[in-house]
Write a protein that holds these residues in place. Structure first.
Motif, PDB file in Angstrom:
ATOM      1  N   ALA A  76       0.779  -1.049  -0.127  1.00  0.00           N
ATOM      2  CA  ALA A  76      -0.023  -0.023   0.004  1.00  0.00           C
ATOM      3  C   ALA A  76       0.937   1.347  -0.091  1.00  0.00           C
ATOM      4  N   GLN A  77       0.355   2.285  -0.602  1.00  0.00           N
ATOM      5  CA  GLN A  77       1.289   3.516  -0.636  1.00  0.00           C
ATOM      6  C   GLN A  77       0.857   4.225   0.645  1.00  0.00           C
ATOM      7  N   ASN A  78       1.699   4.599   1.200  1.00  0.00           N
ATOM      8  CA  ASN A  78       1.941   5.508   2.495  1.00  0.00           C
ATOM      9  C   ASN A  78       1.617   6.964   2.447  1.00  0.00           C
ATOM     10  N   GLU A  82      -1.872   8.317   9.516  1.00  0.00           N
ATOM     11  CA  GLU A  82      -2.625   7.879  10.598  1.00  0.00           C
ATOM     12  C   GLU A  82      -2.748   6.208  10.496  1.00  0.00           C
ATOM     13  N   ILE A  83      -2.476   5.662   9.556  1.00  0.00           N
ATOM     14  CA  ILE A  83      -2.444   4.242   9.255  1.00  0.00           C
ATOM     15  C   ILE A  83      -0.985   3.596  10.116  1.00  0.00           C
ATOM     16  N   ILE A  84       0.025   4.363   9.907  1.00  0.00           N
ATOM     17  CA  ILE A  84       1.165   3.997  10.215  1.00  0.00           C
ATOM     18  C   ILE A  84       1.050   4.111  11.746  1.00  0.00           C
ATOM     19  N   TYR A 123       7.474  -0.897   6.667  1.00  0.00           N
ATOM     20  CA  TYR A 123       6.709   0.332   6.014  1.00  0.00           C
ATOM     21  C   TYR A 123       8.291   1.434   5.931  1.00  0.00           C
ATOM     22  N   ASP A 124       8.174   2.431   4.931  1.00  0.00           N
ATOM     23  CA  ASP A 124       8.948   3.277   4.960  1.00  0.00           C
ATOM     24  C   ASP A 124       8.119   4.770   4.418  1.00  0.00           C
ATOM     25  N   ASN A 129       4.346  -2.612   3.428  1.00  0.00           N
ATOM     26  CA  ASN A 129       4.131  -4.070   2.805  1.00  0.00           C
ATOM     27  C   ASN A 129       4.070  -4.817   3.864  1.00  0.00           C
ATOM     28  N   GLY A 130       3.596  -6.200   3.291  1.00  0.00           N
ATOM     29  CA  GLY A 130       3.107  -7.172   4.546  1.00  0.00           C
ATOM     30  C   GLY A 130       2.715  -8.352   3.884  1.00  0.00           C
ATOM     31  N   VAL A 131       2.587  -9.404   4.816  1.00  0.00           N
ATOM     32  CA  VAL A 131       2.218 -10.736   4.311  1.00  0.00           C
ATOM     33  C   VAL A 131       0.879 -11.192   4.857  1.00  0.00           C
ATOM     34  N   MET A 132      -0.136 -11.504   4.382  1.00  0.00           N
ATOM     35  CA  MET A 132      -1.587 -11.832   4.847  1.00  0.00           C
ATOM     36  C   MET A 132      -1.453 -13.420   4.872  1.00  0.00           C
TER      37      MET A 132
END
Length: 156
Positions: A76-78, A82-84, A123-124, A129-132
């Motif tokens: 996802a684009q950062n 607030e999500i971070i 994240y940066d 990025n992540g794994v589900m």
């Protein structure tokens, strides 16, 4: 075999179609006051009485292998801080639900819902990025009984 709606099949086989097939993601955590809901589109979408906000993200479907657990890779684009902030507070896994719907008929789930578990996020300044892991129940311990002669005499 997956049952797909006639509308999706017609759009898939048509030479041209105005139908938009979009993924929706709902993330929850016990520490959050409300869940995070995203749709990969440019407009908000209402599914099951809940509003999914447009958000730039990608999902890579699991590889077709017999080994290991099926995983979705997301990116996802950062774009919002607030999500971070929410993700930094998390100390254990984030639970989620991933589905695919047609934008014109958002209450009809075409694929899914898949229960997922996010255990690692990187994240940066630009991306998250992540794994589900799909079907995290496969990792749960089975049963509470021990395999002893008194419980399972046929094994001994």
């Amino acid at each position: 075999m997956r049952n797909l709606s006639d509308r999706l099949l017609a759009a898939t086989y048509a030479q041209e179609s105005a139908e938009v097939f979009v993924p929706i993601v709902k993330l929850t955590h016990s520490d959050w006051t409300e869940s995070v809901r995203w749709v990969r589109d440019t407009v908000a979408l209402v599914h099951g009485g809940e509003t999914y906000s447009p958000f730039p993200f990608d999902l890579a479907l699991p590889e077709d292998k017999d080994e290991g657990f099926p995983v979705l890779r997301f990116s996802a684009q950062n774009v919002t801080r607030e999500i971070i902030g929410q993700l930094r507070k998390v100390r254990n896994e984030v639970l989620g639900e991933v589905s695919w719907v047609l934008a014109a008929t958002p209450d009809v789930v075409e694929m899914g819902p898949f229960e997922v578990q996010i255990t690692g996020i990187e994240y940066d300044a630009l991306t998250i990025n992540g794994v589900m892991t799909i079907e995290p129940i496969l990792e749960e311990q089975f049963g509470f009984l021990e395999m002893t002669p008194s419980v399972c005499p046929g094994l001994f």
